[in-house]
Design an enzyme around this catalytic site. Structure first.
Site, mmCIF file in Angstrom:
data_model
loop_
_atom_site.group_PDB
_atom_site.id
_atom_site.type_symbol
_atom_site.label_atom_id
_atom_site.label_comp_id
_atom_site.label_asym_id
_atom_site.label_seq_id
_atom_site.Cartn_x
_atom_site.Cartn_y
_atom_site.Cartn_z
ATOM 1 N N TYR A 1 103.544 60.059 160.122
ATOM 2 C CA TYR A 1 103.435 59.799 158.681
ATOM 3 C C TYR A 1 104.637 59.193 158.031
ATOM 4 O O TYR A 1 104.711 58.355 157.433
ATOM 5 C CB TYR A 1 103.364 61.208 157.895
ATOM 6 C CG TYR A 1 103.244 61.276 156.327
ATOM 7 C CD1 TYR A 1 101.835 60.905 155.923
ATOM 8 C CD2 TYR A 1 104.519 61.485 155.605
ATOM 9 C CE1 TYR A 1 101.717 60.653 154.490
ATOM 10 C CE2 TYR A 1 104.144 61.552 154.432
ATOM 11 C CZ TYR A 1 103.014 61.161 153.686
ATOM 12 O OH TYR A 1 102.988 61.146 152.248
ATOM 13 N N LEU B 1 92.427 70.298 152.150
ATOM 14 C CA LEU B 1 91.854 70.662 150.726
ATOM 15 C C LEU B 1 92.760 70.998 149.875
ATOM 16 O O LEU B 1 92.511 71.301 148.539
ATOM 17 C CB LEU B 1 90.322 71.506 150.923
ATOM 18 C CG LEU B 1 89.658 71.196 151.915
ATOM 19 C CD1 LEU B 1 88.221 72.211 151.774
ATOM 20 C CD2 LEU B 1 88.810 69.898 151.515
ATOM 21 N N SER B 2 93.983 70.928 150.012
ATOM 22 C CA SER B 2 95.166 71.029 149.064
ATOM 23 C C SER B 2 95.433 72.560 148.690
ATOM 24 O O SER B 2 95.347 72.627 147.530
ATOM 25 C CB SER B 2 95.107 70.147 148.083
ATOM 26 O OG SER B 2 96.160 69.505 147.857
ATOM 27 N N SER B 3 95.251 73.431 149.646
ATOM 28 C CA SER B 3 95.526 74.709 149.243
ATOM 29 C C SER B 3 96.939 75.001 148.857
ATOM 30 O O SER B 3 97.316 75.806 147.774
ATOM 31 C CB SER B 3 95.262 75.698 150.216
ATOM 32 O OG SER B 3 96.354 75.501 151.504
ATOM 33 N N THR C 1 97.640 55.314 149.986
ATOM 34 C CA THR C 1 97.931 54.506 148.982
ATOM 35 C C THR C 1 98.821 55.078 147.902
ATOM 36 O O THR C 1 99.494 54.492 147.263
ATOM 37 C CB THR C 1 96.717 54.120 147.860
ATOM 38 O OG1 THR C 1 95.893 55.580 147.804
ATOM 39 C CG2 THR C 1 95.610 52.909 148.877
ATOM 40 N N ASP D 1 97.528 65.671 144.598
ATOM 41 C CA ASP D 1 96.734 66.942 144.832
ATOM 42 C C ASP D 1 96.904 67.812 143.372
ATOM 43 O O ASP D 1 96.105 68.198 142.986
ATOM 44 C CB ASP D 1 97.242 67.544 145.844
ATOM 45 C CG ASP D 1 97.168 66.948 147.167
ATOM 46 O OD1 ASP D 1 96.466 65.983 147.072
ATOM 47 O OD2 ASP D 1 97.922 67.251 148.349
ATOM 48 N N SER E 1 99.990 87.814 148.562
ATOM 49 C CA SER E 1 99.021 86.989 148.834
ATOM 50 C C SER E 1 97.939 87.838 149.836
ATOM 51 O O SER E 1 98.173 88.253 150.688
ATOM 52 C CB SER E 1 99.053 85.726 149.475
ATOM 53 O OG SER E 1 97.958 85.223 150.080
ATOM 54 N N GLY F 1 95.501 74.694 155.078
ATOM 55 C CA GLY F 1 95.876 73.758 156.038
ATOM 56 C C GLY F 1 94.807 72.696 156.590
ATOM 57 O O GLY F 1 94.908 72.169 157.640
ATOM 58 N N ALA F 2 93.777 72.596 156.055
ATOM 59 C CA ALA F 2 92.638 71.873 156.398
ATOM 60 C C ALA F 2 92.599 70.584 155.599
ATOM 61 O O ALA F 2 91.533 70.131 155.569
ATOM 62 C CB ALA F 2 91.251 72.431 156.141
#
Ligand code: ADP
Ligand code: MG
Length: 401
Positions: free
Chosen positions: A241, A138-140, A48, A189, A80, A135-136
């Site tokens: 997409y 959950l918006s890392s 959306t 996100d 990191s 990359g799952a």
């Protein structure tokens, strides 16, 4: 890159003092500041955002910690713990988009976005640690950008600069990812990471940018929102997409509206000549209305009654938008048959997680059912479960004395 969430477990979550220690090992001094920015789940409202519609994410307790200290040589050096062999050092006067690749591009993009918005970014050492699966879905990536923009802005504010608002930080973090790294993303996100509160979801209108907080406390009513991986990695699969975005745009043009959000009545869609476009548009129109209904139910304290909306969202993504994938369909079915109140795929599609709303006492049964449904070789190994509890937005967690 080591994903801390391959099998997410709360133990071993990074702490500000642990990151400060590692910062000391890397840079030989203690950091000036550390910020934490959370990942998010989106309760409902898929595909959306770019149609100007509604989304309803909430922030997770898991997130990215970013530590900084100023330095005098005009360099941005980033490390990191999840990519220990990919340290990078960039001259701040040479930050044009595309010049830094790999994960460090997100950090360089954060500095670039601040500078582009007129903020001074002096030479800085940055160290990052995270307990978000990478990359799952959950918006890392957004958590990483929000943490770094926030901590750099806070460092500049200590030296007298104006601290940008949370909405401004979200916009800069989005720009880092979209304009610098080149990943097409909306503002959901970053808004979730910057604007959420504990015990609340964020009803965000992606058209106007307006948002409001909506109460949600699953534990208080004996429920859980669980994210379950399906063992299929999420990728913005081979142009699918972009194809969906294009179809939505085409449908909007044929309907004479700027974005599909402006259509509120599905009967208006029958004028679309192409059945595929009609189905795509019907998903967007019905999904927007499901988000609004879910927000109303939450405001009335009726989280359990949102279950049907989640399952309807999945059916619409599967049948009308056609972005679901077989493992997600199986996981959703398995969860429902094990007593879940509702379940749906999340993210762009073709891989990633499903979100399950269930009574806490059905969790073990649902986990077993989902693992059973996915137990076909490779999928089994990658399956994990994570309870999503609505947590606070990004915040400062450590200041040097
Ligand atoms: P998601 O946002 O769903 O986790 P993305 O593909 O959008 O997935 O973003 C993942 C990317 O973000 C990684 O490939 C990496 O470049 C970057 N990233 C996220 N977290 C970290 C981290 N802790 N350390 C280094 N890079 C990270
Ligand atoms: Mg991302």
């Amino acid at each position: 890159m080591a994903s801390p969430g391959g099998t997410p477990a709360a133990e071993g979550s990074p702490t500000p003092s642990g990151l400060a220690r590692w910062f000391g090992e890397c840079y030989g001094r203690e950091p000036d500041l550390i910020w934490h920015a959370p990942g998010r789940v989106n309760l409902i409202g898929e595909h959306t955002d770019y149609n100007g519609g509604l989304v309803l994410p909430f922030a997770l307790a898991r997130g990215v910690l970013a530590a900084v200290a100023g330095r005098g040589d005009g360099l941005l050096e980033v490390r990191s713990r999840q990519a220990p062999r990919e340290a990078a050092s960039v001259r701040l006067d040479r930050l044009q988009p595309g010049s830094v690749t790999g994960w460090a591009g997100y950090a360089a993009g954060a500095a670039w976005a601040l500078r582009t918005a007129g903020y001074e970014v002096p030479g800085t050492s940055i160290a990052v640690d995270s307990d978000l699966p990478i990359g799952a879905g959950l918006s890392s990536s957004a958590a990483l950008c929000c943490a770094i923009v926030s901590v750099l802005a806070a460092l500049a504010a200590r030296a007298g600069a104006r601290m940008p608002s949370r909405t401004e930080i979200a916009a800069m973090a989005r720009s880092a990812e979209a304009d610098y790294v080149g990943m097409p993303c909306g503002i959901m996100d970053q808004s979730a990471s910057m604007l959420c509160e504990a015990g609340h979801a964020l009803l965000l209108d992606c058209g106007s940018g307006k948002s409001s907080l909506v109460p949600i406390d699953p534990a208080a009513v004996g429920l859980q929102v669980v994210m379950a991986s399906t063992g299929v990695p999420h990728v913005l699969a081979d142009g699918q997409y972009a194809a969906r975005r294009e179809q939505c745009q085409q449908a909007a043009e044929l309907l004479g509206v700027a974005v599909l959000r402006e259509v509120t009545d599905v009967s208006a869609l029958t004028v679309l000549p192409d059945p595929v476009l009609l189905r795509r548009a019907r998903h967007v129109v019905t999904e927007s209305s499901r988000v609004a209904q879910a927000a109303r139910l939450l405001r009335a304290g009726r989280l359990a009654d949102c279950g049907g909306l989640l399952s309807a969202s999945h059916a619409s993504l599967r049948d009308d938008f056609e972005v679901s994938w077989p493992a997600a369909d199986r996981a959703v079915e398995a969860a429902l048959s094990a007593g879940a109140l509702g379940a749906r795929m999340t993210g762009g599609g073709f891989g990633g997680c499903v979100l399950v709303l269930l009574p806490a006492d059905r969790r073990a049964a649902a986990k077993e059912a989902i693992c059973g449904a996915l137990a076909d070789g490779a999928a089994e190994a990658g399956v994990w479960f994570l309870t999503a509890e609505p947590a606070p937005a990004a915040r400062e967690v450590w200041v040097s004395r």
